[in-house]
Design an enzyme around this catalytic site. Structure first.
Site, short mmCIF file in Angstrom:
data_model
loop_
_atom_site.label_atom_id
_atom_site.label_comp_id
_atom_site.label_asym_id
_atom_site.label_seq_id
_atom_site.Cartn_x
_atom_site.Cartn_y
_atom_site.Cartn_z
N ARG A 15 18.43 -9.77 58.64
CA ARG A 15 19.01 -10.81 57.79
C ARG A 15 18.49 -10.68 56.36
O ARG A 15 19.22 -10.33 55.45
CB ARG A 15 18.67 -12.20 58.38
CG ARG A 15 19.58 -13.33 57.89
CD ARG A 15 19.18 -13.93 56.56
NE ARG A 15 17.79 -14.41 56.54
CZ ARG A 15 17.16 -14.75 55.43
NH1 ARG A 15 17.76 -14.65 54.25
NH2 ARG A 15 15.90 -15.15 55.47
N ASP A 16 17.20 -10.91 56.17
CA ASP A 16 16.66 -10.95 54.80
C ASP A 16 16.73 -9.59 54.13
O ASP A 16 16.95 -9.49 52.91
CB ASP A 16 15.19 -11.41 54.87
CG ASP A 16 14.77 -12.19 53.64
OD1 ASP A 16 15.48 -12.13 52.63
OD2 ASP A 16 13.71 -12.84 53.69
N HIS A 207 6.28 -16.69 55.58
CA HIS A 207 7.30 -15.69 55.22
C HIS A 207 6.99 -15.23 53.79
O HIS A 207 7.27 -15.93 52.83
CB HIS A 207 8.67 -16.40 55.31
CG HIS A 207 9.85 -15.60 54.88
ND1 HIS A 207 10.78 -15.12 55.78
CD2 HIS A 207 10.31 -15.22 53.66
CE1 HIS A 207 11.75 -14.49 55.12
NE2 HIS A 207 11.49 -14.53 53.83
N HIS A 209 7.16 -12.42 50.64
CA HIS A 209 7.77 -11.25 50.02
C HIS A 209 6.67 -10.52 49.27
O HIS A 209 5.73 -11.13 48.76
CB HIS A 209 8.91 -11.66 49.08
CG HIS A 209 10.18 -11.98 49.81
ND1 HIS A 209 11.30 -11.21 49.74
CD2 HIS A 209 10.47 -12.98 50.67
CE1 HIS A 209 12.24 -11.73 50.51
NE2 HIS A 209 11.78 -12.81 51.10
N CYS A 240 15.74 -10.85 46.71
CA CYS A 240 16.11 -12.26 46.68
C CYS A 240 17.07 -12.43 45.51
O CYS A 240 16.72 -12.12 44.37
CB CYS A 240 14.87 -13.13 46.50
SG CYS A 240 15.28 -14.87 46.60
N ASN A 249 10.40 -8.30 52.11
CA ASN A 249 9.31 -9.00 52.79
C ASN A 249 8.11 -8.09 52.96
O ASN A 249 8.17 -6.89 52.70
CB ASN A 249 9.78 -9.42 54.19
CG ASN A 249 10.95 -10.35 54.12
OD1 ASN A 249 12.09 -9.91 54.11
ND2 ASN A 249 10.68 -11.63 54.04
ZN ZN Z 1 12.93 -14.05 52.37
#
Ligand code: ZN
Length: 303
Positions: A15-16, A207, A209, A240, A249
């Protein structure tokens, strides 16, 4: 050094990571990756998101991906949602866990949505009710609690107001998401210690980054504060959209390697995690920032 015996690493790359790629992966490519992530031993996988396909075309096929992946008993397959429509899509394709998100930046939230972060969270109540009545788990994420491009530091009291808003709509699992990559270790330790003590009923997830290189240091600070759930992305893929210069991440295989060397159990097969990161490089067509991808495991140095 006070450290946990084991931690849970949630792979958020599908996802990210992939949502920041120009290339949109096919359903089969994503299914291959997610099945490999399951086989590597991850217990939590963020499969995709149910956002508007116009806003996030990379995630438009999340419904199909959910239908086709091999779901292993005991593994949580999670997706990001923004509203009721997202929860409905999750229910329809067999997704059992959804995650909401709000920005801790008042300026960001007011500019985007004309609401305070707490007002945004109070509107999530209908999502929580629908998810729970359909047997789905639901969690909430607070984006940029450690700092944002709009106001640099975020007051701790503001973060607590958002936590309380989540609690009041019935969410007990909260992720602190340093999307802007501005967190530093003593701040992570202090905020996590404070929040854990004030809200003992909450399950916390961190979470980070790695935008400014402090990702693993922040994980260490989180572990010292007693947090044992961390998100990471294969090869460090990601970024992002609203944070200038943001990178991905914390790097999954680097984090697993570090934890293994520290004697902390993850339950994840490191070699398989490295293989996945290599495969992602092939699929997306460019190299990834992972350190272990370049340097190899430290145990391989011993002849
Ligand atoms: Zn993120």
């Amino acid at each position: 050094m006070k450290l946990p015996e084991k931690v849970i690493i949630c792979e958020v790359g599908p996802r990210d990571g992939l949502q920041n790629e120009e290339k949109v992966l096919s359903v089969d490519e994503k299914v291959e990756l997610i099945n490999a992530i399951t086989e590597a031993g991850y217990k939590v996988i963020e499969v995709g998101s149910f956002m508007s396909p116009k806003a996030v075309p990379q995630m438009a096929n999340t419904d199909e991906v959910f239908k086709k992946i091999n779901k292993k008993e005991g593994v949580e397959y999670r997706a990001l949602v923004a509203n009721l429509k997202g929860v409905e899509r999750a229910i329809a394709c067999g997704c059992k866990k959804v995650k909401l998100n709000v920005s801790a930046s008042r300026k960001h939230n007011l500019a985007n949505l004309n609401m305070t972060p707490e007002e945004s969270v109070s509107k999530f109540k209908e999502c929580v009710d629908l998810a729970i009545s359909n047997g789905l788990g639901i969690s909430g994420s607070i984006s940029m609690p450690f700092g944002s491009p709009w106001e640099h530091k975020i007051p701790v009291e503001d973060v607590k107001k958002i936590v309380e808003a989540y609690l009041s709509v019935g969410i007990r699992e909260i992720s602190l998401s340093d999307a802007s990559g501005m967190a530093v270790p003593n701040q992570v330790y202090n905020l996590c210690t404070d929040l854990k003590e004030k809200y003992p009923e909450v399950k916390w997830i961190l979470h980070f980054h790695n935008t400014r290189g402090a990702g693993n240091a922040n994980v260490l600070a989180g572990m010292q504060a007693g947090i044992t759930w961390f998100d990471s992305s294969f090869g460090g893929l990601g970024g992002c959209p609203f944070v200038p210069g943001a990178t991905g991440n914390v790097i999954s295989e680097d984090l697993i390697h570090m934890l293994e060397e520290m004697g902390i159990e993850t339950g994840i097969n490191l070699d398989k995690a490295i293989e996945i990161a290599r495969r992602v490089q092939d699929i997306v067509g460019h190299s990834l920032p992972g350190y272990i991808l370049r340097a190899g495991k430290s145990c391989e140095l011993i002849k």
